[in-house]
Design an enzyme around this catalytic site. Sequence first.
Site, mmCIF file in Angstrom:
data_model
loop_
_atom_site.group_PDB
_atom_site.id
_atom_site.type_symbol
_atom_site.label_atom_id
_atom_site.label_comp_id
_atom_site.label_asym_id
_atom_site.label_seq_id
_atom_site.Cartn_x
_atom_site.Cartn_y
_atom_site.Cartn_z
ATOM 1 C CG ASN A 9 -1.812 1.171 1.409
ATOM 2 O OD1 ASN A 9 -1.722 1.981 0.470
ATOM 3 N ND2 ASN A 9 -2.292 1.444 2.426
ATOM 4 C CD1 TRP A 10 3.539 0.849 -2.918
ATOM 5 C CD2 TRP A 10 3.582 1.910 -4.732
ATOM 6 N NE1 TRP A 10 4.352 0.173 -3.911
ATOM 7 C CE2 TRP A 10 4.316 1.019 -5.168
ATOM 8 C CE3 TRP A 10 3.790 3.037 -5.919
ATOM 9 C CZ2 TRP A 10 5.327 0.548 -6.183
ATOM 10 C CZ3 TRP A 10 4.290 2.841 -6.958
ATOM 11 C CH2 TRP A 10 4.999 1.490 -7.237
ATOM 12 C CE LYS A 11 -0.206 3.205 4.654
ATOM 13 N NZ LYS A 11 -0.304 3.433 6.272
ATOM 14 C CG HIS A 98 -6.312 2.328 4.981
ATOM 15 N ND1 HIS A 98 -5.770 3.306 5.624
ATOM 16 C CD2 HIS A 98 -5.104 1.354 4.704
ATOM 17 C CE1 HIS A 98 -4.308 3.075 6.267
ATOM 18 N NE2 HIS A 98 -4.197 1.806 5.612
ATOM 19 C CD GLU A 100 -3.219 5.883 6.455
ATOM 20 O OE1 GLU A 100 -3.176 5.652 5.234
ATOM 21 O OE2 GLU A 100 -2.253 5.307 7.220
ATOM 22 C CD GLU A 170 -3.982 -2.021 7.289
ATOM 23 O OE1 GLU A 170 -2.708 -2.322 6.686
ATOM 24 O OE2 GLU A 170 -4.502 -1.072 6.864
ATOM 25 N N GLY A 176 2.032 2.642 10.813
ATOM 26 C CA GLY A 176 3.085 3.438 10.666
ATOM 27 C C GLY A 176 3.789 4.003 11.904
ATOM 28 C CB SER A 216 4.660 -1.578 12.119
ATOM 29 O OG SER A 216 4.207 -0.106 12.228
ATOM 30 N N GLY A 237 2.493 -0.975 4.233
ATOM 31 C CA GLY A 237 2.773 0.465 3.995
ATOM 32 C C GLY A 237 4.223 0.714 3.685
ATOM 33 N N GLY A 238 4.723 1.326 4.806
ATOM 34 C CA GLY A 238 6.160 1.760 4.755
ATOM 35 C C GLY A 238 7.152 0.922 4.179
HETATM 36 P P1 PGA Z 1 2.315 0.464 7.611
HETATM 37 O O1 PGA Z 1 1.051 0.645 6.890
HETATM 38 O O2 PGA Z 1 2.946 -1.053 7.163
HETATM 39 O O3 PGA Z 1 3.425 1.416 7.241
HETATM 40 O O4 PGA Z 1 2.229 0.568 8.968
HETATM 41 C C1 PGA Z 1 0.194 -0.235 6.733
HETATM 42 C C2 PGA Z 1 -1.219 0.136 6.022
HETATM 43 O O5 PGA Z 1 -1.743 1.138 6.562
HETATM 44 O O6 PGA Z 1 -1.640 -0.437 4.908
#
Ligand code: PGA
Length: 259
Positions: A9-11, A98, A100, A170, A176, A216, A237-238
């Site tokens: 997930n590149w966001k 998601h 967010e 999640e 994050g 994470s 994500g990251g």
């Molecule tokens: P993260 O993000 O791996 O950076 O914690 C995961 C996500 O929100 O999909």
Amino acid sequence: MRKYLMAGNWKMNKTIPEAVALSQQLCNYYNRDWDKVDVVLCVPAIDIKAVHTVLDFDKTDIELGAQNVHQEPSGAYTGEISIPMIKEAGCTYCIVGHSERREYFAETDETVNLKVKALVINDVNAIVCVGESLNIRDNDRHLEFVTAQVRAALAGLDADDLSKIVIAYEPIWAIGTGRTATPEQAEEVCAAIRATLADAFNADAACGVRVLYGGSMNVGNVESLLSMPNIDGGLIGGASLDANSFKQLIEAAAHASEE
Ligand code: PGA
């Protein structure tokens, strides 16, 4: 036997040239070992076409996903993109709900459900995100909260539709933050999600659904998380923003699938 799914997930990261460079690096790393795992890149809308061109040219099995869509096929929704648009551009997956989007863009259980239904009808796989805040966990209400999110997101679907559904658990407090749920904490919720699917649909269909962990996930914790019976991959994500670290996670999943 469920195949692991590792979804990046590149966001809101990577301009088109950066997206091309990252997907090209991943294609360079790609080898037949990766076939043991399904790999999806969920990229910003503006990058979809360019990344599709790279993946298509290199003939890998890496698939492409969007991070959000509108449920209507077209119309006066300034700033939105539709399912026909992402499909035509090469997406076979789309993230829905998601945390967010729920937090900053007023996504609700109802809009998540509308989007999930529209994706299923259009034959696009939905990666449905659920997860509790720290406050809910501290009050020991996480199982009740997350399973209610699952039921709401999938309301009105049939058991057959579950073949198009992936659930991503999640916990918001782990996204994050560098703070991961322990494998036991993640497994507890992922098992409860599967039991909810069995109850709402049937045991066979529930058994086929991939339940991912996200929050994470990294090279240090991937192995222990994937060793859990109800965790079928990751929404990352990251660690998906760097080709080398995402490659290591994919290889860990390929290795785990042999055990
Ligand atoms: P993260 O993000 O791996 O950076 O914690 C995961 C996500 O929100 O999909």
